[in-house]
Design an enzyme around this catalytic site. Structure first.
Site, PDB file in Angstrom:
ATOM      1  N   ASP A  30      -1.293   5.119  -0.115  1.00 20.33           N
ATOM      2  CA  ASP A  30      -0.763   3.610  -0.006  1.00 20.33           C
ATOM      3  C   ASP A  30      -2.390   2.711  -0.251  1.00 20.33           C
ATOM      4  O   ASP A  30      -3.197   2.786   0.190  1.00 20.33           O
ATOM      5  CB  ASP A  30      -0.099   3.566   1.029  1.00 20.33           C
ATOM      6  CG  ASP A  30       0.787   2.308   0.993  1.00 20.33           C
ATOM      7  OD1 ASP A  30       2.050   2.358   0.891  1.00 20.33           O
ATOM      8  OD2 ASP A  30       0.125   0.852   0.824  1.00 20.33           O
ATOM      9  N   ILE A  31      -1.940   1.584  -0.871  1.00 19.25           N
ATOM     10  CA  ILE A  31      -3.080   0.562  -1.088  1.00 19.25           C
ATOM     11  C   ILE A  31      -3.162  -0.203   0.226  1.00 19.25           C
ATOM     12  O   ILE A  31      -4.421  -0.775   0.311  1.00 19.25           O
ATOM     13  CB  ILE A  31      -3.049  -0.158  -2.207  1.00 19.25           C
ATOM     14  CG1 ILE A  31      -4.294  -0.751  -3.208  1.00 19.25           C
ATOM     15  CG2 ILE A  31      -1.757  -1.361  -2.129  1.00 19.25           C
ATOM     16  CD1 ILE A  31      -4.051  -1.595  -4.157  1.00 19.25           C
ATOM     17  N   ASN A  87      12.148   2.965   2.812  1.00 22.39           N
ATOM     18  CA  ASN A  87      12.838   1.673   3.044  1.00 22.39           C
ATOM     19  C   ASN A  87      13.908   1.426   1.796  1.00 22.39           C
ATOM     20  O   ASN A  87      13.577   1.743   0.754  1.00 22.39           O
ATOM     21  CB  ASN A  87      11.648   0.659   2.934  1.00 22.39           C
ATOM     22  CG  ASN A  87      10.501   0.667   3.897  1.00 22.39           C
ATOM     23  OD1 ASN A  87      11.261   1.169   5.210  1.00 22.39           O
ATOM     24  ND2 ASN A  87       9.309   0.674   3.971  1.00 22.39           N
ATOM     25  N   VAL A  96       8.873  -2.452  -3.522  1.00 19.22           N
ATOM     26  CA  VAL A  96       8.718  -1.658  -4.895  1.00 19.22           C
ATOM     27  C   VAL A  96       9.992  -0.790  -5.196  1.00 19.22           C
ATOM     28  O   VAL A  96      10.334   0.039  -4.490  1.00 19.22           O
ATOM     29  CB  VAL A  96       7.521  -0.659  -4.949  1.00 19.22           C
ATOM     30  CG1 VAL A  96       7.602  -0.022  -6.392  1.00 19.22           C
ATOM     31  CG2 VAL A  96       6.233  -1.599  -4.677  1.00 19.22           C
ATOM     32  N   HIS A 100      10.618   5.825  -2.924  1.00 20.05           N
ATOM     33  CA  HIS A 100       9.167   6.577  -2.525  1.00 20.05           C
ATOM     34  C   HIS A 100       9.573   6.950  -1.159  1.00 20.05           C
ATOM     35  O   HIS A 100       9.974   6.098  -0.194  1.00 20.05           O
ATOM     36  CB  HIS A 100       7.931   5.531  -2.661  1.00 20.05           C
ATOM     37  CG  HIS A 100       8.205   4.124  -2.270  1.00 20.05           C
ATOM     38  ND1 HIS A 100       8.958   3.216  -3.049  1.00 20.05           N
ATOM     39  CD2 HIS A 100       7.769   3.627  -1.071  1.00 20.05           C
ATOM     40  CE1 HIS A 100       8.965   2.025  -2.296  1.00 20.05           C
ATOM     41  NE2 HIS A 100       8.379   2.373  -1.055  1.00 20.05           N
ATOM     42  N   HIS A 102       7.538   7.145   2.289  1.00 15.75           N
ATOM     43  CA  HIS A 102       6.087   7.026   3.134  1.00 15.75           C
ATOM     44  C   HIS A 102       5.886   8.126   3.792  1.00 15.75           C
ATOM     45  O   HIS A 102       6.675   8.547   4.603  1.00 15.75           O
ATOM     46  CB  HIS A 102       6.292   5.681   3.774  1.00 15.75           C
ATOM     47  CG  HIS A 102       6.360   4.193   3.185  1.00 15.75           C
ATOM     48  ND1 HIS A 102       5.248   3.500   2.987  1.00 15.75           N
ATOM     49  CD2 HIS A 102       7.499   3.850   2.733  1.00 15.75           C
ATOM     50  CE1 HIS A 102       5.743   2.489   2.302  1.00 15.75           C
ATOM     51  NE2 HIS A 102       7.112   2.515   2.080  1.00 15.75           N
TER      52      HIS A 102
HETATM   53  P1  5GP Z   1       7.987  -0.536   0.321  1.00 11.08           P
HETATM   54  O1  5GP Z   1       7.445  -1.854   0.925  1.00 11.08           O
HETATM   55  O2  5GP Z   1       8.650  -0.769  -1.038  1.00 11.08           O
HETATM   56  O3  5GP Z   1       8.592   0.418   1.278  1.00 11.08           O
HETATM   57  O4  5GP Z   1       6.675   0.274  -0.183  1.00 11.08           O
HETATM   58  C1  5GP Z   1       5.687   0.040  -1.152  1.00 11.08           C
HETATM   59  C2  5GP Z   1       4.234   0.348  -1.027  1.00 11.08           C
HETATM   60  O5  5GP Z   1       3.530   0.261  -2.043  1.00 11.08           O
HETATM   61  C3  5GP Z   1       3.852  -0.527   0.206  1.00 11.08           C
HETATM   62  O6  5GP Z   1       3.238  -0.020   1.300  1.00 11.08           O
HETATM   63  C4  5GP Z   1       2.432  -1.100  -0.801  1.00 11.08           C
HETATM   64  O7  5GP Z   1       1.277  -1.321   0.009  1.00 11.08           O
HETATM   65  C5  5GP Z   1       2.379  -0.054  -1.813  1.00 11.08           C
HETATM   66  N1  5GP Z   1       1.831  -0.364  -2.913  1.00 11.08           N
HETATM   67  C6  5GP Z   1       2.139  -1.594  -3.692  1.00 11.08           C
HETATM   68  N2  5GP Z   1       1.295  -1.541  -4.785  1.00 11.08           N
HETATM   69  C7  5GP Z   1       0.627  -0.640  -4.474  1.00 11.08           C
HETATM   70  C8  5GP Z   1      -0.468  -0.388  -5.651  1.00 11.08           C
HETATM   71  O8  5GP Z   1      -0.630  -0.803  -6.735  1.00 11.08           O
HETATM   72  N3  5GP Z   1      -1.097   0.853  -5.589  1.00 11.08           N
HETATM   73  C9  5GP Z   1      -0.775   1.639  -4.402  1.00 11.08           C
HETATM   74  N4  5GP Z   1      -1.609   2.853  -4.051  1.00 11.08           N
HETATM   75  N5  5GP Z   1       0.062   1.418  -3.570  1.00 11.08           N
HETATM   76  C10 5GP Z   1       0.850   0.223  -3.607  1.00 11.08           C
END
Ligand code: 5GP
Length: 120
Positions: A30-31, A87, A96, A100, A102
């Protein structure tokens, strides 16, 4: 269904620190990590949210959890433990829209995981 940034990561059009890949799935760091280990395990075929998981997707979604355990054992934190989170939509904190898992690990993780105390 419109693409997300994860499709670009799958196609290697933008960089990511990939830790595992097979025909069905991809796992990368994760970024914006929320734990010493914070990986995202995604299906290569986009499903927008957990609400969209159909009967035909059961094997694919189960595969993501199998991959999580495989990575945990390979990276040496399976015994200490870890957390898997998916989520969904606004209240779940999804940003996103490509499902996915986590994978959070590397320290004892607090519970409950949210900081806002909900008034229910
Ligand atoms: P969500 O909030 O949808 O459950 O998780 C999306 C995750 O994707 C977040 O933890 C966010 O940091 C990660 N994320 C978003 N854009 C990128 C990206 O371009 N690269 C990587 N490696 N992670 C990303």
């Amino acid at each position: 269904m419109s693409e997300t940034i994860f499709d670009k990561i799958i196609r290697k059009e933008i960089p990511a620190e990939i830790v595992y890949e097979d025909d069905l799935s991809l796992a990368f760091k994760d970024i914006n990590p929320q734990a010493p280990v914070h990986l995202l395990i995604i299906p290569k075929r986009r499903i927008a949210t957990t609400n969209d998981i159909g009967l035909d997707d059961r094997e694919l979604v189960g595969h993501l959890y199998h991959v999580a355990g495989k990575i945990a054992k390979e990276q040496g934190f399976a015994e200490d433990g870890y957390r898997l989170v998916m989520n969904c939509n606004n209240h779940g904190g999804q940003t996103v829209y490509h499902i996915h898992v986590h994978l959070l690990a590397g320290k004892p993780l607090g519970w409950p995981p949210y900081t806002d105390r909900l008034k229910v």
